[in-house]
Design an enzyme around this catalytic site. Structure first.
Site, PDB file in Angstrom:
ATOM      1  N   GLY A 190       0.843  -1.209   0.000  1.00  0.00           N
ATOM      2  CA  GLY A 190       0.000   0.000   0.000  1.00  0.00           C
ATOM      3  C   GLY A 190       0.869   1.246   0.000  1.00  0.00           C
ATOM      4  O   GLY A 190       0.685   2.157  -0.817  1.00  0.00           O
ATOM      5  N   HIS A 191       1.847   1.283   0.915  1.00  0.00           N
ATOM      6  CA  HIS A 191       2.768   2.428   0.952  1.00  0.00           C
ATOM      7  C   HIS A 191       3.530   2.538  -0.378  1.00  0.00           C
ATOM      8  O   HIS A 191       3.692   3.636  -0.922  1.00  0.00           O
ATOM      9  CB  HIS A 191       3.814   2.246   2.056  1.00  0.00           C
ATOM     10  CG  HIS A 191       3.278   2.219   3.452  1.00  0.00           C
ATOM     11  ND1 HIS A 191       3.333   1.096   4.233  1.00  0.00           N
ATOM     12  CD2 HIS A 191       2.709   3.195   4.222  1.00  0.00           C
ATOM     13  CE1 HIS A 191       2.819   1.363   5.427  1.00  0.00           C
ATOM     14  NE2 HIS A 191       2.422   2.629   5.448  1.00  0.00           N
ATOM     15  N   LYS A 196      -7.191   4.536   2.308  1.00  0.00           N
ATOM     16  CA  LYS A 196      -7.342   3.588   3.419  1.00  0.00           C
ATOM     17  C   LYS A 196      -7.711   4.358   4.688  1.00  0.00           C
ATOM     18  O   LYS A 196      -8.534   3.939   5.482  1.00  0.00           O
ATOM     19  CB  LYS A 196      -6.020   2.823   3.583  1.00  0.00           C
ATOM     20  CG  LYS A 196      -5.730   2.257   4.938  1.00  0.00           C
ATOM     21  CD  LYS A 196      -6.407   0.938   5.121  1.00  0.00           C
ATOM     22  CE  LYS A 196      -6.046   0.215   6.394  1.00  0.00           C
ATOM     23  NZ  LYS A 196      -5.556   0.981   7.509  1.00  0.00           N
TER      24      LYS A 196
HETATM   25  P1  AMP Z   1       0.804   4.881   7.787  1.00  0.00           P
HETATM   26  O1  AMP Z   1       2.215   4.409   7.674  1.00  0.00           O
HETATM   27  O2  AMP Z   1      -0.141   3.839   8.244  1.00  0.00           O
HETATM   28  O3  AMP Z   1       0.684   6.189   8.524  1.00  0.00           O
HETATM   29  O4  AMP Z   1       0.361   5.202   6.303  1.00  0.00           O
HETATM   30  C1  AMP Z   1       1.074   6.101   5.496  1.00  0.00           C
HETATM   31  C2  AMP Z   1       0.244   6.396   4.271  1.00  0.00           C
HETATM   32  O5  AMP Z   1       0.009   5.197   3.557  1.00  0.00           O
HETATM   33  C3  AMP Z   1      -1.127   6.982   4.631  1.00  0.00           C
HETATM   34  O6  AMP Z   1      -1.455   8.006   3.707  1.00  0.00           O
HETATM   35  C4  AMP Z   1      -2.038   5.791   4.487  1.00  0.00           C
HETATM   36  O7  AMP Z   1      -3.371   6.122   4.178  1.00  0.00           O
HETATM   37  C5  AMP Z   1      -1.383   5.063   3.327  1.00  0.00           C
HETATM   38  N1  AMP Z   1      -1.771   3.663   3.321  1.00  0.00           N
HETATM   39  C6  AMP Z   1      -1.690   2.790   4.369  1.00  0.00           C
HETATM   40  N2  AMP Z   1      -2.206   1.599   4.009  1.00  0.00           N
HETATM   41  C7  AMP Z   1      -2.619   1.715   2.719  1.00  0.00           C
HETATM   42  C8  AMP Z   1      -3.238   0.831   1.794  1.00  0.00           C
HETATM   43  N3  AMP Z   1      -3.553  -0.416   2.114  1.00  0.00           N
HETATM   44  N4  AMP Z   1      -3.531   1.305   0.560  1.00  0.00           N
HETATM   45  C9  AMP Z   1      -3.231   2.581   0.208  1.00  0.00           C
HETATM   46  N5  AMP Z   1      -2.638   3.466   1.038  1.00  0.00           N
HETATM   47  C10 AMP Z   1      -2.337   3.043   2.279  1.00  0.00           C
END
Ligand code: AMP
Length: 282
Positions: A36-37, A151
């Site tokens: 996702g990231h 997400k």
């Molecule tokens: P985080 O590390 O969880 O703070 O996420 C960093 C970025 O990645 C944020 O903008 C999240 O929304 C995005 N993100 C996390 N998981 C996903 C996913 N499964 N699909 C798309 N973007 C994601």
């Protein structure tokens, strides 16, 4: 690849890029990177001359100290994952002290009420923490474009408000949810799920898909009741909330209107691990 652990060193490096007037893409993350990231990084690569990925577990957005403590931290592996798709990326992985300078507190933000819905209700102070870190990071990196996943749809709307209200010069770009093959939305927290839990967690997306189908003919209230009843049957899953809301204001849908766009949002606990997901209903 350039890796910076201090904001002063990063800004010295970025000065040479700001002067060139090039497009800088920015992808803020908390690490434990997954596909996702990486999909956000790939989009940024396509649209910018330079790309900055931050890896920072932001303490002020956690309302639960155990969740903060248990959050996976895998910096070296993350750097290698970034390197495989973006050998020229700039990685920023600062310490809490470097970012907060001894005052690890949130500022208070007004996001026109969006902050009081769903995640805001269930995670007090969360969006003040998000606003605080995102604003700080924007001020350090000064990106042209910043990439956020749908997400965390409410967070995406919050960041758009933050930018509009503070007149920040950055384009916010929302990116689609990346899922495991069983439909589970990818999340760093999935690493804490057992194989059995991961399998059971596929019910979250299946429930959203059925809710979407039902919303075609039923009221929001009927769909809410169906979701609650059907998840109650699953002993391993505790529903925190399910909401059908207006996509822009995030206000609960009481009566459907043809001109509005709706989204269904869900938060559940599986084995004490909190997972969120959402789906567009239009
Ligand atoms: P985080 O590390 O969880 O703070 O996420 C960093 C970025 O990645 C944020 O903008 C999240 O929304 C995005 N993100 C996390 N998981 C996903 C996913 N499964 N699909 C798309 N973007 C994601």
């Amino acid at each position: 690849m350039q890796i910076f652990k201090e904001k002063a060193l990063l800004t010295t490096y970025l000065k040479t890029i700001w002067d060139k007037n090039c497009a800088i893409g920015f992808i803020p993350t908390m690490g434990a990177l997954h596909q996702g990231h990486l999909s956000l990084i790939k989009k940024s690569l396509d649209e910018n001359n330079y790309n900055v990925v931050s890896i920072f577990v932001n303490p002020t957005q956690f309302n639960n100290s155990q969740d903060l403590e248990k959050y996976p931290r895998t910096l070296e592996i993350d750097i290698e994952k970034i390197r495989t798709i973006c050998p020229d990326c700039i990685v920023f992985a600062p310490s809490v002290d470097d970012i907060y300078e001894g005052k690890t507190n949130s500022k208070s933000f007004n996001y026109d009420g969006i902050e009081h819905e769903m995640e805001g209700k269930h995670r007090p102070g969360h969006f003040d923490g998000v606003g605080t870190i995102v604003k700080k990071l924007f001020e350090i990196v000064k990106p042209t474009n910043a990439y956020f996943g749908e997400k965390d749809f409410q967070q995406l709307q919050i960041v758009k408000k933050l930018v509009a209200k503070n007149d920040l010069k950055v384009n916010i770009i929302g990116c689609p949810i990346f899922r495991e093959s069983n439909g589970l939305a990818m999340s760093s927290r999935n690493e804490r799920l057992s194989i059995k839990d991961r399998d059971e967690a596929s019910i979250i997306y299946k429930t959203l898909l059925t809710a979407k189908e039902k919303f075609g003919t039923k009221s929001a209230n009927e769909v809410n009741n169906w979701v609650k009843n059907s998840l109650e049957k699953n002993e391993n899953i505790t529903l925190e909330y399910f909401e059908i809301a207006d996509e822009t204001t995030l206000k609960t849908c009481i009566r459907k209107s043809k001109n509005k766009k709706y989204r269904a949002f869900i938060a559940v606990f599986i084995d004490n691990i909190r997972l969120i997901d959402n789906i567009s209903l239009n």
